[in-house]
Design an enzyme around this catalytic site. Structure first.
Site, PDB file in Angstrom:
ATOM      1  N   ASP A 256       0.970  -1.192  -0.241  1.00  0.00           N
ATOM      2  CA  ASP A 256       0.038  -0.019  -0.013  1.00  0.00           C
ATOM      3  C   ASP A 256       0.845   1.282   0.144  1.00  0.00           C
ATOM      4  O   ASP A 256       0.375   2.480  -0.465  1.00  0.00           O
ATOM      5  CB  ASP A 256      -0.964  -0.061   1.254  1.00  0.00           C
ATOM      6  CG  ASP A 256      -1.945  -1.046   0.699  1.00  0.00           C
ATOM      7  OD1 ASP A 256      -1.583  -2.240   1.415  1.00  0.00           O
ATOM      8  OD2 ASP A 256      -2.970  -0.767   0.284  1.00  0.00           O
TER       9      ASP A 256
HETATM   10  O1  MRU Z   1      -7.520  -3.134   2.765  1.00  0.00           O
HETATM   11  P1  MRU Z   1      -7.303  -3.218   1.290  1.00  0.00           P
HETATM   12  O2  MRU Z   1      -7.982  -4.806   0.727  1.00  0.00           O
HETATM   13  O3  MRU Z   1      -7.462  -2.180   0.315  1.00  0.00           O
HETATM   14  O4  MRU Z   1      -5.765  -3.915   1.308  1.00  0.00           O
HETATM   15  C1  MRU Z   1      -5.225  -4.500   0.057  1.00  0.00           C
HETATM   16  C2  MRU Z   1      -3.711  -4.600   0.265  1.00  0.00           C
HETATM   17  O5  MRU Z   1      -3.257  -4.465   1.306  1.00  0.00           O
HETATM   18  C3  MRU Z   1      -3.067  -4.905  -1.111  1.00  0.00           C
HETATM   19  O6  MRU Z   1      -2.043  -6.005  -1.000  1.00  0.00           O
HETATM   20  C4  MRU Z   1      -2.397  -3.881  -1.625  1.00  0.00           C
HETATM   21  O7  MRU Z   1      -3.308  -2.728  -1.752  1.00  0.00           O
HETATM   22  C5  MRU Z   1      -1.838  -3.837  -3.007  1.00  0.00           C
HETATM   23  S1  MRU Z   1      -2.807  -4.250  -4.161  1.00  0.00           S
HETATM   24  C6  MRU Z   1      -2.263  -4.419  -5.608  1.00  0.00           C
END
Ligand code: MRU
Length: 372
Positions: A256
């Site tokens: 993220d």
């Molecule tokens: O809470 P989320 O589902 O938005 O978290 C998503 C993640 O942690 C993913 O691994 C990250 O955003 C990478 S997506 C290509």
């Protein structure tokens, strides 16, 4: 037919409501920024790149004034280019309050505003011309994201395979959902899995269910099954046993936000996977487009970590699992220290050791700046 998180044509945006998967395939209309904010905050759409795309595209829908765009307060100014810039900035600033950890939307917002400022310096620029070029800029993000993901897939697959005997096939362990549903298509970490599969070198991918919202069990499992990729779902707590008993050759996760020193925020549970991988001598890779890398954030301790509703832990699909009154701590993300990222950070520009990332990205940015 491929699963798609995002359906866009000028003036109209739809997103697949990921809260309902895999039981129901329902596309929701996103007529503007307010609806996008809610979709992001409630995780109807999730995953760092998809959040950025839906945020920007919802703004494009407002700018296009499509039949689905909301009337009233969010109407973009039609006559004044400077007022249009102020409108775009205001709408982006609002979108950025939906979720704090993923950095991609902030990076795209910065890029878009820089683009607008350059356009405003063009002699004779009109509000109409500026609006058209903003729309083209935003619409270009979808194909750019797919291309970036394909490149990440190729670099990551190549790097994993070059450390293995000729012709060997691999078992990969992955976390959360980083695939088509988290991006414009193909995926980041899951893009590497797809690239290995396409080369005939993937024995199997183990996907963790990824509590509390089960993005692995609901979304990654659905994607892999849909695409015929050999996959096994495991409980989050089974990762260490899988590394001991199932012959895992690499752990590949998304991000993220990657800080300048390579520390990486990703879905809660990533850090413990990295610790377990190091214990077992399994290379640990982070797959992240450069838009997830934040050189302005020095280290993982500076990344804001979102804490979400207690209900995500106490309930599953509306059914209470935990007793009423229990105290709950529900961080959505954790930070993996860079020294545990032993395989490397896979970007569209190649695979870097965490310590090389800052220099590599700065060089690429300078090169891209020089080409503009
Ligand atoms: O809470 P989320 O589902 O938005 O978290 C998503 C993640 O942690 C993913 O691994 C990250 O955003 C990478 S997506 C290509």
């Amino acid at each position: 037919m491929a699963l798609e998180a995002i359906r866009y044509r000028r003036g109209s945006l739809q997103i697949l409501n990921q809260l309902l998967l895999p039981a129901e395939l329902r596309y929701e209309s996103v007529p503007g920024v307010e609806r996008a904010w809610r979709a992001i905050a409630d995780m109807e759409v999730r995953g760092a790149p998809a959040i950025a795309l839906v945020g920007c595209l919802s703004l494009a829908v407002e700018l296009a004034g499509g039949s689905e765009a909301p009337a009233g307060g969010s109407e973009a100014p039609a006559e004044d280019a400077a007022a249009l810039e102020a409108f775009v900035e205001r709408r982006l600033r609002y979108l950025l309050t939906a979720r704090p950890t993923a950095v991609n939307l902030a990076r795209e917002a910065q890029r878009l505003l820089a683009f607008i400022r350059r356009r405003l310096q063009t002699p004779g620029v009109t509000a109409q011309g500026l609006r058209e070029s903003i729309l083209e800029h935003i619409e270009g993000l979808l194909e750019q994201d797919r291309e970036v993901n394909r490149r990440i897939g190729g670099h990551g697959a190549g790097h994993i395979l070059c450390h293995l005997p000729e012709g060997a096939s691999v078992t990969i362990l992955t976390h959360c959902n980083t695939g088509t549903l988290a991006t414009a298509g193909y995926g980041t970490a899951l893009g590497i899995v797809r690239a290995l599969h396409a080369r005939g070198r993937l024995r199997r991918v183990l996907c963790t269910e990824t509590r509390p919202c089960n993005q692995g069990g609901r979304l990654t499992a659905a994607e892999l099954l849909h695409d015929g990729v050999p996959a096994t779902l495991i409980a989050d707590g089974a990762a260490a046993a899988a590394m001991r008993h199932r012959g895992v050759q690499a752990v590949v996760v998304g991000a993220d936000r990657v800080a300048a020193n390579g520390d990486t925020a990703n879905k809660i549970g990533t850090y413990q996977l990295a610790v377990v991988a190091q214990y077992h001598g399994v290379p640990f890779y982070v797959a992240a487009p450069s838009s997830s890398c934040d050189l302005e954030t020095a280290s993982g301790g500076d990344i804001p970590i979102e804490e979400r509703s207690r209900r995500e832990l106490t309930h599953l699909q509306g059914v209470r699992l935990a007793p009423e009154g229990i105290d709950v701590w529900n961080p959505a993300f954790d930070v993996t220290p860079h020294e545990l990222i032993t395989g490397g950070i896979v970007t569209e520009w190649g695979v870097f050791a965490p310590g090389e990332l800052r220099r590599a990205l700065a060089e690429r940015a300078a090169l891209a700046g020089g080409q503009q």
